[in-house]
Design a protein around this motif. Structure first.
Motif, PDB file in Angstrom:
ATOM      1  N   ASN A 179       0.856  -1.199   0.224  1.00 35.81           N
ATOM      2  CA  ASN A 179      -0.394  -0.059  -0.305  1.00 35.81           C
ATOM      3  C   ASN A 179       0.698   0.970   0.174  1.00 35.81           C
ATOM      4  N   SER A 180       2.394   1.157   0.521  1.00 34.95           N
ATOM      5  CA  SER A 180       3.201   2.805   0.709  1.00 34.95           C
ATOM      6  C   SER A 180       3.380   2.558  -1.149  1.00 34.95           C
ATOM      7  N   VAL A 181       3.699   2.213  -1.860  1.00 34.31           N
ATOM      8  CA  VAL A 181       3.609   2.379  -3.590  1.00 34.31           C
ATOM      9  C   VAL A 181       2.911   3.830  -3.830  1.00 34.31           C
ATOM     10  N   LYS A 182       1.742   3.956  -3.642  1.00 38.66           N
ATOM     11  CA  LYS A 182       0.518   5.008  -3.604  1.00 38.66           C
ATOM     12  C   LYS A 182       1.204   6.061  -3.906  1.00 38.66           C
ATOM     13  N   ASN A 183       1.686   6.282  -2.713  1.00 39.11           N
ATOM     14  CA  ASN A 183       2.384   7.455  -1.611  1.00 39.11           C
ATOM     15  C   ASN A 183       3.822   8.103  -2.093  1.00 39.11           C
ATOM     16  N   SER A 184       4.026   6.852  -3.188  1.00 39.44           N
ATOM     17  CA  SER A 184       5.801   7.207  -3.265  1.00 39.44           C
ATOM     18  C   SER A 184       6.301   8.421  -4.065  1.00 39.44           C
ATOM     19  N   ARG A 185       5.185   9.197  -4.644  1.00 40.73           N
ATOM     20  CA  ARG A 185       5.482   9.947  -5.588  1.00 40.73           C
ATOM     21  C   ARG A 185       4.728  11.493  -5.395  1.00 40.73           C
ATOM     22  N   SER A 186       5.588  12.784  -4.748  1.00 44.24           N
ATOM     23  CA  SER A 186       4.788  13.061  -4.135  1.00 44.24           C
ATOM     24  C   SER A 186       4.707  14.474  -5.483  1.00 44.24           C
ATOM     25  N   THR A 187       3.255  15.076  -5.102  1.00 44.86           N
ATOM     26  CA  THR A 187       2.906  15.957  -6.745  1.00 44.86           C
ATOM     27  C   THR A 187       2.945  17.419  -6.343  1.00 44.86           C
ATOM     28  N   LEU A 188       3.458  17.955  -7.284  1.00 45.56           N
ATOM     29  CA  LEU A 188       4.034  19.203  -8.116  1.00 45.56           C
ATOM     30  C   LEU A 188       3.565  20.041  -7.572  1.00 45.56           C
ATOM     31  N   GLN A 189       3.713  21.048  -6.774  1.00 45.24           N
ATOM     32  CA  GLN A 189       3.048  22.686  -6.507  1.00 45.24           C
ATOM     33  C   GLN A 189       3.971  23.759  -6.243  1.00 45.24           C
ATOM     34  N   PRO A 190       3.409  24.827  -6.267  1.00 43.00           N
ATOM     35  CA  PRO A 190       3.400  26.270  -6.782  1.00 43.00           C
ATOM     36  C   PRO A 190       4.317  26.111  -6.267  1.00 43.00           C
ATOM     37  N   GLY A 191       5.500  26.780  -6.817  1.00 39.25           N
ATOM     38  CA  GLY A 191       6.824  26.762  -6.200  1.00 39.25           C
ATOM     39  C   GLY A 191       8.521  25.828  -6.554  1.00 39.25           C
ATOM     40  N   ASP A 192       7.869  25.056  -7.221  1.00 39.57           N
ATOM     41  CA  ASP A 192       8.827  24.033  -7.963  1.00 39.57           C
ATOM     42  C   ASP A 192       9.361  24.859  -8.989  1.00 39.57           C
ATOM     43  N   GLN A 193      10.179  24.121  -8.644  1.00 36.65           N
ATOM     44  CA  GLN A 193      11.295  24.250  -9.992  1.00 36.65           C
ATOM     45  C   GLN A 193      11.505  23.494 -10.962  1.00 36.65           C
ATOM     46  N   LEU A 194      11.345  22.848 -12.047  1.00 37.48           N
ATOM     47  CA  LEU A 194      11.566  21.766 -12.849  1.00 37.48           C
ATOM     48  C   LEU A 194      12.847  22.441 -13.729  1.00 37.48           C
ATOM     49  N   LEU A 195      13.806  21.602 -13.722  1.00 38.54           N
ATOM     50  CA  LEU A 195      14.719  21.546 -14.862  1.00 38.54           C
ATOM     51  C   LEU A 195      13.831  20.361 -15.831  1.00 38.54           C
ATOM     52  N   ILE A 196      13.767  21.326 -16.811  1.00 37.36           N
ATOM     53  CA  ILE A 196      13.027  20.068 -18.436  1.00 37.36           C
ATOM     54  C   ILE A 196      13.735  20.032 -19.360  1.00 37.36           C
ATOM     55  N   THR A 197      14.299  19.027 -19.932  1.00 33.78           N
ATOM     56  CA  THR A 197      15.149  18.667 -21.074  1.00 33.78           C
ATOM     57  C   THR A 197      14.533  18.269 -22.200  1.00 33.78           C
ATOM     58  N   VAL A 198      14.197  18.531 -23.667  1.00 32.64           N
ATOM     59  CA  VAL A 198      13.737  17.347 -24.360  1.00 32.64           C
ATOM     60  C   VAL A 198      15.008  16.827 -25.608  1.00 32.64           C
ATOM     61  N   SER A 199      15.310  15.721 -25.876  1.00 35.30           N
ATOM     62  CA  SER A 199      15.722  15.439 -26.934  1.00 35.30           C
ATOM     63  C   SER A 199      15.270  14.799 -27.611  1.00 35.30           C
ATOM     64  N   ALA A 200      15.658  14.427 -29.007  1.00 35.28           N
ATOM     65  CA  ALA A 200      14.862  13.175 -30.369  1.00 35.28           C
ATOM     66  C   ALA A 200      16.465  12.623 -30.824  1.00 35.28           C
ATOM     67  N   LYS A 201      16.221  12.559 -32.001  1.00 38.02           N
ATOM     68  CA  LYS A 201      17.157  11.915 -32.675  1.00 38.02           C
ATOM     69  C   LYS A 201      17.771  12.854 -33.897  1.00 38.02           C
ATOM     70  N   ASP A 202      16.729  13.990 -33.856  1.00 33.30           N
ATOM     71  CA  ASP A 202      17.157  14.942 -34.697  1.00 33.30           C
ATOM     72  C   ASP A 202      17.182  16.147 -33.793  1.00 33.30           C
ATOM     73  N   MET A 203      18.418  16.541 -32.950  1.00 31.61           N
ATOM     74  CA  MET A 203      18.084  17.428 -31.982  1.00 31.61           C
ATOM     75  C   MET A 203      17.701  18.622 -32.527  1.00 31.61           C
ATOM     76  N   ASP A 204      18.346  19.204 -33.711  1.00 34.55           N
ATOM     77  CA  ASP A 204      18.078  20.692 -33.917  1.00 34.55           C
ATOM     78  C   ASP A 204      16.180  20.648 -34.296  1.00 34.55           C
ATOM     79  N   VAL A 205      15.326  19.456 -34.436  1.00 30.80           N
ATOM     80  CA  VAL A 205      14.535  19.515 -34.908  1.00 30.80           C
ATOM     81  C   VAL A 205      13.909  20.096 -32.844  1.00 30.80           C
ATOM     82  N   VAL A 206      14.699  19.864 -31.548  1.00 30.05           N
ATOM     83  CA  VAL A 206      14.335  20.189 -30.636  1.00 30.05           C
ATOM     84  C   VAL A 206      14.812  21.644 -29.512  1.00 30.05           C
ATOM     85  N   LYS A 207      15.560  22.003 -30.760  1.00 27.82           N
ATOM     86  CA  LYS A 207      16.092  23.047 -29.799  1.00 27.82           C
ATOM     87  C   LYS A 207      15.278  23.839 -30.038  1.00 27.82           C
TER      88      LYS A 207
END
Length: 269
Positions: free
Chosen positions: A38-66
């Motif tokens: 039963n502990s598995v369902k609580n294992s990930r915290s939901t995002l909250q206002p003030g959170d700082q996210l680092l997001i990167t996007v990649s693909a086979k053609d990196m020029d496309v995701v620039k």
């Protein structure tokens, strides 16, 4: 004979006063009898206002995701705290890439897409949501999302009280106590308080660390800005009320008593 009785009585009183009550210091004694599914369902915290996210996007053609990687690009440094078993100082871990702050409405503004809401999303579900949105523009995109400002505070009877940054955004009650060097011998292990603020609503839970049942609690996996407070036991509270010079007074009294006994012995001779 009366002097001997007084001396023995005094020694016995000091011995009894100096010996505190035996504390229960074992964690999760009944863990072998507990199912943890039963502990598995609580294992990930939901995002909250003030959170700082680092997001990167990649693909086979990196020029496309620039276009998806060029906004809010930054290079910052965060602190990775070492475990108490390590003698190393906290390490500085560089973090670079596009970063996004979750606003008060739970939104981030993502390039090419616009506002994306994070409410009721954890890191993994939000990553999948963002991947689906980017897939409309890029074939087979790979999206990586990290929470880089996840903080918890550990106060009270622990070795190193303070606020700790958890770079991977994944912390449990036990791991946070580990960062703080574990409870001191004066900490009450059956009544650890966790205070939580979710969307402006404060909640609290008292945890018994000696029972494995707390692993199934929603407070076992910590959320952003959780506060953990370890209550001092009766011995610590009693010691806090004692004059800090009490030990000196006892030492002086012991010397005076010894001199008095010696003088009495000489006068009898």
């Amino acid at each position: 004979m009366n002097w001997k009785n007084c001396i023995w009585g005094g020694a016995l009183s000091v011995l009894l006063f100096s010996c505190g009550t035996r504390q229960e210091i074992n964690y999760m004694k009944d863990i072998e009898n507990l199912a943890l599914d039963n502990s598995v369902k609580n294992s990930r915290s939901t995002l909250q206002p003030g959170d700082q996210l680092l997001i990167t996007v990649s693909a086979k053609d990196m020029d496309v995701v620039k276009p998806f990687n060029q906004t809010y690009s930054s290079a910052t440094t965060i602190t990775q705290y070492s475990t108490p078993s390590s003698n190393n100082l906290p390490q500085q871990v560089p973090v670079s890439g596009p970063t996004y702050n979750v606003d008060t409405d739970g939104d981030i503004v993502f390039p090419q897409i616009g506002k994306v809401n994070t409410k009721n999303e954890n890191i993994e579900t939000f990553r999948l949501k963002l991947t689906d949105l980017i897939r409309e523009y890029v074939k087979d995109p790979v999206v990586d999302v990290k929470l880089i400002n996840f903080r918890v505070s550990v106060l009270g009877e622990v070795t190193r009280p303070g606020t700790y940054l958890v770079p991977d955004g994944n912390a449990t009650l036990l791991s946070a106590l580990g960062l703080a060097g574990d409870l001191t011998s004066y900490g009450v292990r059956t009544n650890v308080l966790v205070v939580r603020n979710v969307d402006g609503q404060f909640t609290k839970e008292r945890i018994d660390l000696t029972s494995a049942q707390f692993i199934n609690s929603p407070y076992y996996y910590l959320k952003q800005n959780d506060i953990i407070y370890v209550q001092p036991n009766a011995n610590r509270e009693k010691a806090a009320r004692v004059d800090p010079n009490t030990g000196l007074y006892i030492s002086v009294a012991s010397v005076i008593a010894s001199l008095a006994i010696g003088i009495l012995a000489l006068t009898k001779n």
